[in-house]
Design an enzyme around this catalytic site. Sequence first.
Site, mmCIF file in Angstrom:
data_model
loop_
_atom_site.group_PDB
_atom_site.id
_atom_site.type_symbol
_atom_site.label_atom_id
_atom_site.label_comp_id
_atom_site.label_asym_id
_atom_site.label_seq_id
_atom_site.Cartn_x
_atom_site.Cartn_y
_atom_site.Cartn_z
ATOM 1 N N LYS A 278 30.263 39.535 34.217
ATOM 2 C CA LYS A 278 30.769 39.899 32.887
ATOM 3 C C LYS A 278 31.876 38.928 32.467
ATOM 4 C CE LYS A 278 33.961 43.056 35.105
ATOM 5 N NZ LYS A 278 34.054 44.365 35.735
ATOM 6 N N TYR B 56 61.620 27.342 21.970
ATOM 7 C CA TYR B 56 61.899 28.470 21.072
ATOM 8 C C TYR B 56 62.822 29.487 21.729
ATOM 9 C CZ TYR B 56 57.877 26.991 18.234
ATOM 10 O OH TYR B 56 57.001 26.296 17.439
HETATM 11 C C1 LIG Z 1 34.182 44.365 37.044
HETATM 12 C C2 LIG Z 1 33.464 45.368 37.822
HETATM 13 C C3 LIG Z 1 33.118 45.108 39.153
HETATM 14 C C4 LIG Z 1 33.579 43.894 39.917
HETATM 15 O O1 LIG Z 1 34.881 44.100 40.395
HETATM 16 P P1 LIG Z 1 35.671 43.019 41.246
HETATM 17 O O2 LIG Z 1 36.913 43.720 41.615
HETATM 18 O O3 LIG Z 1 35.901 41.850 40.347
HETATM 19 O O4 LIG Z 1 34.826 42.667 42.414
HETATM 20 C C5 LIG Z 1 32.327 46.045 39.796
HETATM 21 N N1 LIG Z 1 31.931 47.172 39.170
HETATM 22 C C6 LIG Z 1 32.269 47.463 37.899
HETATM 23 C C7 LIG Z 1 31.810 48.725 37.273
HETATM 24 C C8 LIG Z 1 33.066 46.581 37.184
HETATM 25 O O5 LIG Z 1 33.406 46.868 35.918
#
Ligand SMILES: *Cc1c(COP(=O)(O)O)cnc(C)c1O
Length: 384
Positions: free
Chosen positions: A44, A272
């Site tokens: 993702k 800034y």
């Molecule tokens: C993002 C996600 C993962 C992966 O998690 P990591 O900690 O990056 O290994 C697994 N399951 C779900 C439902 C997620 O949203």
Amino acid sequence: MKQRNHLPEPHRCWAQIDLAALERNLRLIRGSLPAHIRYVAVVKADAYGHGLHHAAARMMHSGADLFAVANVSEAAQLRELGPGWPILLLSPVLPEEDRFLVELDLAATVSTPEEVTRFEAIGRAAGKKLKVHLKIDTGMGRLGVWHTDAPALCAQILAADHLELAGVFTHFASPDDDAAFTAEQRRRFLDALGRCKGLALDSLFIHADNSAGLETMPGKSPFNAVRVGLLQFGILPHPNSMLAQVRTEPVFSFHTRVGIVKALPAGTTISYGRTHTLTRDSKVAVLCAGYGDGIPRAVSNKAQVLIHGQRCRVLGRVTMDQTIVDVTGLPDIKCGDEVVLVGRQGEAEISITEFSRWADTIPWETLCSVTKRVPRLYRTPLGI
Ligand SMILES: *Cc1c(COP(=O)(O)O)cnc(C)c1O
């Protein structure tokens, strides 16, 4: 070292993605798990900022069994790589997205009776069986059916003629720092699974473990798949993780270059808001990257960068396009020199975990914060 002075492209700020390391990581993770455990590659958010196409294509050759993405548009990008690969949507499907479940052959996550009814209707209209994974909420309080209600929802799915149950899963809330609650979540999950009648466990993906979950994954259980994101990119879910034994390597590194170098007198305030005052006559470098590239403003006055293999401190606030660092100790620094924000330079290294701590955040968010302006260069460093 040679590369530093002979950059082939005139980039100002870029991420270097080492796909060979990604492949090695995936094989190492798989190798550390029992042979029957299947591998759900979580890609993702543009494969955690590494670039979905490149990362997923490489993983197709490195042992991924199924890909998990957040939503339909990510799934569409992934589907361009080819038909056949199973894709699981981790987030809810919006009503306007329904048709893509069929068109792109996606498996949806199911948490509610309304979703079962809706997806069954889509399947019936298309004359197909839609794949779904039943998600059970065992204490995350996000997606999933509450574990005590799981058997009823499971029965509803199994009774639906146009749905095919392809998996059952849950998600841990604190796998990195609460072993007792994680164990309780596992117990609730297995208990719910036991009360779901008519499940052919062997033919389903039964998955719970994200990267941190792997630390406490039981050797023998109905779990027959893992769902890994961060670790495959060579980043540990927490600094003391025993997953360090798996010896994954970072895939991502973050680079910019020196724009100008100049001398400033003691007492000068920097950037800034004038949050830093030089305490001595100094030499500063203005770097060609800022928060517009993904250096969080939160690292102002905190982060360090690597130039000529030396750590240099960020002075004052990070700005949109530029960041100022102290280079008083670097005699030969000049315009164009390479700067490492995250990664290795010579013997020195700034890990994404250290960088994220300066930003008061976690590596997951740091990776998602690298902006579109930053090209991802797919290059495996020579000599390692
Ligand atoms: C993002 C996600 C993962 C992966 O998690 P990591 O900690 O990056 O290994 C697994 N399951 C779900 C439902 C997620 O949203």
